[in-house]
Scaffold this motif. Structure first.
Motif, PDB file in Angstrom:
ATOM      1  N   GLY A 143       0.836  -1.197   0.000  1.00  7.67           N
ATOM      2  CA  GLY A 143       0.000   0.000   0.000  1.00  7.67           C
ATOM      3  C   GLY A 143       0.867   1.241   0.000  1.00  7.67           C
ATOM      4  N   LEU A 190      -6.693   0.789   2.489  1.00 10.99           N
ATOM      5  CA  LEU A 190      -5.258   0.521   2.320  1.00 10.99           C
ATOM      6  C   LEU A 190      -4.631   0.075   3.633  1.00 10.99           C
ATOM      7  CD1 LEU A 190      -2.686   2.541   0.296  1.00 10.99           C
ATOM      8  CD2 LEU A 190      -2.213   2.061   2.691  1.00 10.99           C
ATOM      9  N   SER A 194      -3.131  -3.888   3.473  1.00  9.35           N
ATOM     10  CA  SER A 194      -1.738  -3.956   3.035  1.00  9.35           C
ATOM     11  C   SER A 194      -0.883  -4.855   3.920  1.00  9.35           C
ATOM     12  CB  SER A 194      -1.127  -2.555   3.017  1.00  9.35           C
ATOM     13  OG  SER A 194      -1.798  -1.718   2.105  1.00  9.35           O
TER      14      SER A 194
END
Length: 524
Positions: A143, A190, A194
Motif C-alpha cells: 500500500g 489501504l 496492506s
C-alpha cells in the motif's frame, strides 16, 4: 560576482562553479556568526539541508540574487523573506527520486527477510538460521500513500517482485493509476489490507501523525510500515507501542521528527524495527545529480537570468513580477483554498483573468502551485507546474477576457474533480491587499487568513445562533462571521473566522445540525 557554498556538494559541482568565471567561497559546517562574515558581499548562495537560511541572514545579504537548494525540501530557507527581497529560490526536485525509491525497496526487502537482525546476531557468534524466518514479497499487497514521482517509482519496482500495489492519493486521477497497474483505494482500506505500507507524502497539517496508535491498530498483525518520506508522518511513540505490543510485525524508518534523533527516542528500544539515519537521498548518484543541477541553475541565472526550478519567481522580467506580485499571492491562496474545499481527484482546472491582470498563464501556474504544492513530493514550482498537472491527468485552461466586471481586476477559478465542481474568485485592492469575492456563486468580501470554516447551510432563522452556541460551549472565539445569500433565498454560504483550529468532535457537532449542508475547516 561571488557564490557562497555552505554545505558539502560534489567535486563536479565545485569544478563547475570554479570554471564559471565567478568567485567561489566554499566553506562548510559554519556557525551563524561565521556565515555573517561572508554574507554581505555574495550574489548567490548554495546550500543543502544543513544550513538555515534565515530572515536575518537574507536581510544582511544586500547583493544576494539567488539561493540554490541542492535537493528537494526548502524548509530551511525563508521563502517569504527571499521573495520580498527579490531573491530567487531554486531547488532540484527530481534529483533524489530514484535514490529514495531504491532505499524504500531496500528497507522492504530487509524487513521481509530479517536481514538486519540476522546480521547483528551472526556477528555476535550465533548461528540461528531458523530463528529469522522471513516472508516472500511475491503476491503480497504493498500500500503506497502518496503517488507522486517517488511513490510511482516504488510501485514500478514492487511489481517486479510480483507484489500487488494499491495506492491512496486523492489528488491523482484514477485512470492514470490504472495504466500503471495500481488500484486506487481509500486510506482506511489501504491500512487494513496492506502487507507493507509505504509513505510518500509531504509533511503538512493534514498528514501530521497520519499514522497514530488508532491507525496502527487497523493494520494487519503481520503487516509492516516504511517511512522514507518525512519525519512526523507517524507518531513515533505510538509506533514503538504498536511494535512492542505486537500490533504490527515491523517497521523501517529513515526519517524522524527531530534529527538527529535523541538517545531517549522510543524507537531505539522498539522491537522489530530497522532504522537508518536519513539515507534516502544519500547515494553518489543523487549527490552528484543535485550538485551539478543546482550549480548549473545558479550559474545560468547569474549569467542569463534563466530560472530553472524557481520556487518563488515565475517571470524573468522583474518589472512585470513586481507589478503582479500581489496577483500571484492571490492566485496561490485561491489554489490552497480550492485544494481544501475540493474532494476527489482533480480532473480539470480553469483560470480566467479580467481587468488589469492580463498575465493569465502566470496566474494559472501560481494557482496550480497553491493547489498542488503541499501534496506533491518535491513541491511545485513555476517551471514544473504544467508538467505535474499533466502527469496527474489534470486538464488546464487559462484565458484573459475583456468583459466588463464590477471590479478593476478579477481572477476566476474552477476546479472539476470526479465528484464535484468548485468555483472561487478573488480580486486585488490597491497594491498589496486581496480578497475572495465569490465562492460557488455566493458573493462576499473576505480576507483569506488563519483558521476558517466554510459552510453551506439552509437559509432559515437560527443557524448563526446554533453555530455560535456550539463554538461558545467549546470556548472557541469567533473572529468574524461572513454570510452570503442568493436571490433564491434557500441556501446561504458562510465563512467563519476562528481563533484556533477546531477539534474533530466540534466539527462533528456542527455537521449534526440539520441546517448544515456542507462544512470544511481550512487553514491558511
Amino acid at each position: 560576482m561571488k557564490i557562497l557554498v555552505t554545505d558539502p556538494i560534489s567535486n563536479s559541482g565545485i569544478k563547475l562553479l570554479q570554471n564559471s568565471g565567478f568567485e567561489l567561497i566554499y566553506e562548510t559546517n559554519l556557525e551563524k556568526n561565521d556565515i555573517l562574515k561572508f554574507i554581505e558581499s555574495i550574489d548567490a548562495w548554495i546550500v543543502r539541508s544543513g544550513t538555515q537560511v534565515t530572515k536575518e541572514l537574507i536581510n544582511k545579504a544586500q547583493n544576494l540574487r539567488v539561493i540554490g537548494r541542492a535537493g528537494v525540501g526548502v524548509d530551511n530557507i525563508d521563502i517569504i523573506t527571499s521573495t520580498s527581497k527579490g531573491v530567487v529560490v531554486m531547488n532540484t526536485p527530481d534529483g533524489n527520486t530514484i535514490s529514495a525509491a531504491e532505499h524504500t525497496i531496500a528497507m522492504i526487502c530487509s524487513l521481509s527477510r530479517n536481514i538486519h537482525f540476522s546480521h547483528i546476531d551472526l556477528v555476535k557468534g550465533n548461528w540461528n538460521r531458523h530463528t529469522f524466518l522471513g516472508v516472500e514479497l511475491r503476491d503480497k499487497i504493498l500500500g503506497i500513500i502518496g503517488l507522486g514521482r517517488i511513490g510511482l517509482e516504488v510501485a514500478h519496482r514492487a511489481t517486479s517482485f510480483g507484489m500487488k500495489v494499491i495506492g491512496y492519493d486523492p489528488y491523482v486521477n484514477e485512470k492514470i493509476l490504472k495504466e500503471k497497474n495500481i488500484t486506487a483505494v481509500e486510506l482506511d482500506q489501504l491500512t487494513k489490507e496492506s502487507d507493507f505500507v509505504s509513505l510518500h507524502v509531504p509533511l503538512i497539517e493534514s498528514t501530521k501523525y497520519l499514522f497514530d496508535y488508532d491507525r496502527f491498530k487497523m493494520m494487519k498483525k503481520t503487516s509492516r510500515i516504511i517511512n522514507v518520506a518525512r519525519g512526523g508522518l507517524l507518531n513515533e511513540t505510538d509506533l514503538a507501542k504498536a511494535l512492542n505490543s505486537n500490533i504490527i510485525a515491523g517497521a523501517a524508518i529513515d526519517v524522524f521528527e527531530n534529527e538527529p534523533i535523541k538517545k531517549n527516542n522510543p524507537l531505539l528500544n522498539a522491537k522489530n524495527i530497522l532504522l537508518t539515519p536519513h539515507l534516502g537521498a544519500s547515494t553518489l548518484e543523487a549527490k552528484e545529480g543535485v550538485s551539478i543541477s543546482i550549480c548549473k541553475q545558479v550559474v545560468n541565472y547569474l549569467k542569463n537570468e534563466e530560472m530553472g526550478n524557481a520556487i518563488n519567481m515565475p517571470l524573468a522580467d522583474m518589472g512585470v513580477l513586481k507589478r503582479i506580485s500581489t496577483y500571484i499571492k492571490l492566485a496561490e491562496t485561491i489554489g490552497s483554498i480550492q485544494r481544501q474545499l475540493s474532494s476527489g481527484a482533480v480532473k480539470a482546472i480553469y483560470v480566467d483573468c479580467y481587468g488589469s491582470i492580463e498575465e493569465s498563464k502566470t496566474i494559472l501556474l501560481s494557482f496550480i502551485r497553491g493547489l498542488l504544492n503541499d501534496i506533491v513530493d518535491g513541491g511545485v514550482n513555476f517551471i514544473n507546474a504544467n508538467f505535474i498537472a499533466k502527469e496527474r491527468g489534470i486538464k488546464t485552461s487559462h484565458s484573459y477576457k475583456n468583459k466588463e466586471i464590477p471590479f478593476s481586476n478579477l481572477i476566476m477559478t474552477k476546479v472539476e474533480t470526479d465528484t464535484e465542481t468548485v468555483t472561487l474568485s478573488g480580486c486585488v485592492y490597491g497594491k498589496n491587499l486581496y480578497r475572495i469575492v465569490d465562492i460557488m456563486g455566493f458573493e462576499l468580501d473576505m480576507k483569506p487568513e488563519g483558521n476558517m470554516l466554510f459552510m453551506q447551510n439552509k437559509d432559515v432563522p437560527g443557524v448563526i445562533g446554533k453555530v455560535g452556541s456550539i463554538l461558545g460551549e467549546n470556548k472557541v472565539n469567533i473572529g468574524e462571521y461572513l454570510l452570503s445569500r442568493t436571490s433564491k433565498n434557500d441556501i446561504a454560504y458562510a465563512v467563519v473566522k476562528l481563533d484556533c483550529k477546531l477539534e474533530s468532535h466540534i466539527i462533528e457537532s456542527l455537521q449534526n445540525l440539520d441546517e448544515i449542508l456542507k462544512i470544511h475547516q481550512l487553514k491558511l
